[in-house]
Write a protein that holds these residues in place. Structure first.
Motif, PDB file in Angstrom:
ATOM      1  N   GLY A 163      46.656  22.031  57.352  1.00 44.57           N
ATOM      2  CA  GLY A 163      46.574  22.905  58.526  1.00 44.57           C
ATOM      3  C   GLY A 163      47.642  23.984  58.525  1.00 44.57           C
ATOM      4  N   SER A 200      49.683  27.415  58.430  1.00 45.44           N
ATOM      5  CA  SER A 200      49.575  28.840  58.776  1.00 45.44           C
ATOM      6  C   SER A 200      50.978  29.418  58.746  1.00 45.44           C
ATOM      7  CB  SER A 200      48.955  29.028  60.164  1.00 45.44           C
ATOM      8  OG  SER A 200      49.913  28.723  61.165  1.00 45.44           O
ATOM      9  N   THR A 237      53.487  27.901  60.970  1.00 49.10           N
ATOM     10  CA  THR A 237      54.031  26.562  60.715  1.00 49.10           C
ATOM     11  C   THR A 237      55.560  26.629  60.702  1.00 49.10           C
ATOM     12  OG1 THR A 237      52.088  25.917  59.424  1.00 49.10           O
ATOM     13  CG2 THR A 237      54.093  24.643  59.064  1.00 49.10           C
TER      14      THR A 237
END
Length: 593
Positions: free
Chosen positions: A493, A495, A498
């Motif tokens: 997940g 990006s 993060t």
């Protein structure tokens, strides 16, 4: 004050020599290099030059210098001395700070404009036959050198000088007139360059038959080659072409048009492009103007048969013909005219000719003549000479029996990529269009990487099967690594939002990967300065290899949150640099494989 760790270490090593041995050591006598993999550390100082000041053994000198540096360079965590080499281990804080401030940036590896204009001329096909394996190496080298130089800050003009006139063109034209029966690419279903190439082969076959007949009548081989009726007819056609004969010009335009359409398809599949095309049919007359300029300046001289020459024996070369006695151009005539025209068009500071090493002598002569003619830009000319490409015997059939056609080779590479990918079961979930695109990317990546990972000057043996090995020193291995990273990022997940938490302690594989990624701008610079895509291609392989080591040694998705997020950022930076580096050598990396 010094602004890189290498500069800091050199400065403090000079200070150490002054403090310990009351001597000054010039900066150019100090060498810092990356530590060899079998030793502990990341940077190494070569101690031998310092021993003449210390009057001690290399080991003792290294220990004293190392102790001084440990006290004065906060980034230095430890050191060890092996023979004449002082190996330095930098702190984890140094590497994590480096990652945060440089590697993670989107702009990392981009150089500002240096204000210089440079031309790269490559491809340079003849319009009498299709592109072949040698042309593939030429095009890939030219394109990647141009892209690397652009990344390094040059304004780059990519040019293609098309050899669209001369006796070789007339051979295809004459054969088509004799045996073509009006055949066209549309009527034959052949690409235009293949069709015209077939007639060139047809001419050659007929020419050899006539030579054999004349030799049987008692002529020597040399005389037979000159007296064969078909070659004399081709020479007469060339003279009519240069005289502007409308029928010959019309045939020439029609057949060249077929060839250009074929070339564009091949260039599209190869993924190369050009900013400007030059045609020798436009430039050979300019060459004749330069010949007259050289005669007026006394650089050239005319022989009794009216041919024009230059005497280069004083330069260690020989006498060189620059214009035939009948007034027709030779290759160097055209090249002189084209060189002047290119400079007049763009006023570039440097011009690189990507041409095989069989033309080394030609370019020595060309550049020397331009210097003797007083062209101030002649000093900026460079011949990027490259070696031939061989294939294992029996691996591929060639259209003409002597050379491997570029289109055939690309077809085979795509087919091999398809077989290998399907064997590994890596196409699940892809549409037919997606699969076809993936096979093309892998096949072309394998071909391009295999040809570009070798230094240009070296002759190489290209094995299509070896090039598509997902575990070897190949393009597909690097492509697969990029796809693996993208999969990790998707599963995690990741990006840009993060959080980036920096660990206090790095694993060795993390540290080594950060160091390697930080080298990216230096590799671009070295590749640009040496006109060598091989350095960048091999660097991409080292990055992929190091990432796989990190991937296998350290948990990413199952690590604690801070370590996990850091490793995702490290993975993202790695993918970005692999994609950037591979793009500069003309290779696409897929998101999934």
């Amino acid at each position: 004050m010094a602004n890189t760790i290498q500069q800091q270490l050199i400065y403090h090593t000079q200070q150490a020599v002054k403090a310990l041995y009351q001597s000054d050591i010039p900066e150019n006598q100090l060498t810092i290099q990356e530590t060899r993999k079998e030793f502990e550390g990341q940077l190494t100082i070569v101690v031998f030059p310092i021993t003449r000041f210390s009057k001690k053994s290399p080991e003792a000198t290294g220990a004293e210098i190392g102790a001084y540096l440990k006290e004065h360079v906060p980034e230095l965590a430890a050191f060890n001395t092996i023979k004449g080499f002082l190996n330095l281990s930098l702190s984890d804080v140094y590497w994590t700070d480096l990652f945060k401030t440089h590697v993670i940036q989107e702009s990392f590896g981009r150089f500002p404009s240096n204000g210089k204009k440079l031309m790269v001329e490559y491809s340079s096909p003849n319009t009498n036959k299709p592109l072949h394996l040698g042309h593939i190496r030429n095009n890939l080298l030219g394109y990647s050198v141009a892209e690397i130089l652009k990344a390094y800050g040059y304004e780059v003009i990519k040019t293609n000088l098309v050899n669209d006139r001369g006796i070789h063109i007339c051979k295809s034209m004459l054969a088509w007139q004799r045996w073509g029966n009006g055949e066209t690419p549309e009527s034959s279903g052949l690409k235009g360059d293949h069709l015209v190439g077939n007639y060139y082969v047809r001419f050659d076959k007929a020419y050899k038959q006539e030579i054999d007949m004349l030799k049987a009548q008692g002529l020597s081989e040399e005389e037979a080659k000159k007296q064969a009726p078909i070659i004399r007819e081709a020479q007469a056609m060339l003279q009519r072409w240069e005289a502007g004969d409308e029928a010959v010009i019309a045939l020439w335009k029609m057949m060249n048009g077929w060839v250009y359409a074929g070339f564009e398809q091949t260039y599209g599949r190869l993924g190369v492009d050009f900013d400007k095309y030059y045609y020798e049919s436009d430039t050979y007359l300019l060459g004749k103007d330069i010949i007259q300029e050289g005669l007026d300046k006394g650089v050239f001289f005319r022989k009794v048969d009216n041919s024009v020459w230059i005497d280069l024996t004083a330069d260690g070369l020989d006498e060189k013909l620059v214009l035939r006695g009948d007034g027709t151009s030779v290759y160097i005539t055209q090249d002189l005219g084209t060189a002047q025209l290119k400079y007049d068009d763009f006023h570039m500071s440097e011009s690189i000719y990507v041409v095989g090493n069989e033309q080394d002598y030609h370019f020595k002569v060309l550049f020397l003549i331009l210097e003797k003619l007083g062209k101030p830009w002649a000093t900026g000319l460079f011949h990027l000479s490259y070696g031939m490409v061989d294939l294992p015997s029996g691996k591929m059939k060639s259209r003409e029996g002597t050379v491997v056609d570029a289109d055939d080779l690309m077809d085979e590479m795509t087919e091999t990529a398809k077989k290998r990918t399907e064997e590994l079961g890596k196409t699940e979930g892809l549409s037919d269009t997606g699969k076809a695109h993936l096979y093309h990317i892998i096949g072309m990546g394998a071909l391009k990487y295999f040809l570009l990972k070798v230094e240009p000057r070296k002759r190489l043996l290209f094995d299509p099967n070896e090039s598509i090995d997902f575990q070897g020193h190949t393009g597909p291995f690097i492509q697969y690594t990029h796809a693996r990273i993208k999969s990790v990022l998707a599963k995690g997940g990741y990006s840009q939002a993060t959080p980036l938490a920096v660990p206090s302690v790095l694993a060795s594989s993390e540290r080594d990967l950060i160091q390697l990624l930080h080298n990216y701008p230096a590799v671009i610079e070295a590749s640009a300065k040496e006109f060598s895509p091989a350095q960048l291609a091999n660097y991409c392989y080292e990055v992929a290899k190091q990432y796989n080591k990190f991937y296998h040694e350290e948990s990413i998705l199952k690590a604690e949150e801070e370590a996990r997020d850091f490793r995702l950022h490290l993975s993202s930076a790695t993918a970005r640099i692999i994609a950037s580096g591979m793009r500069l050598v003309g290779i696409e990396v897929p998101e999934r494989m």
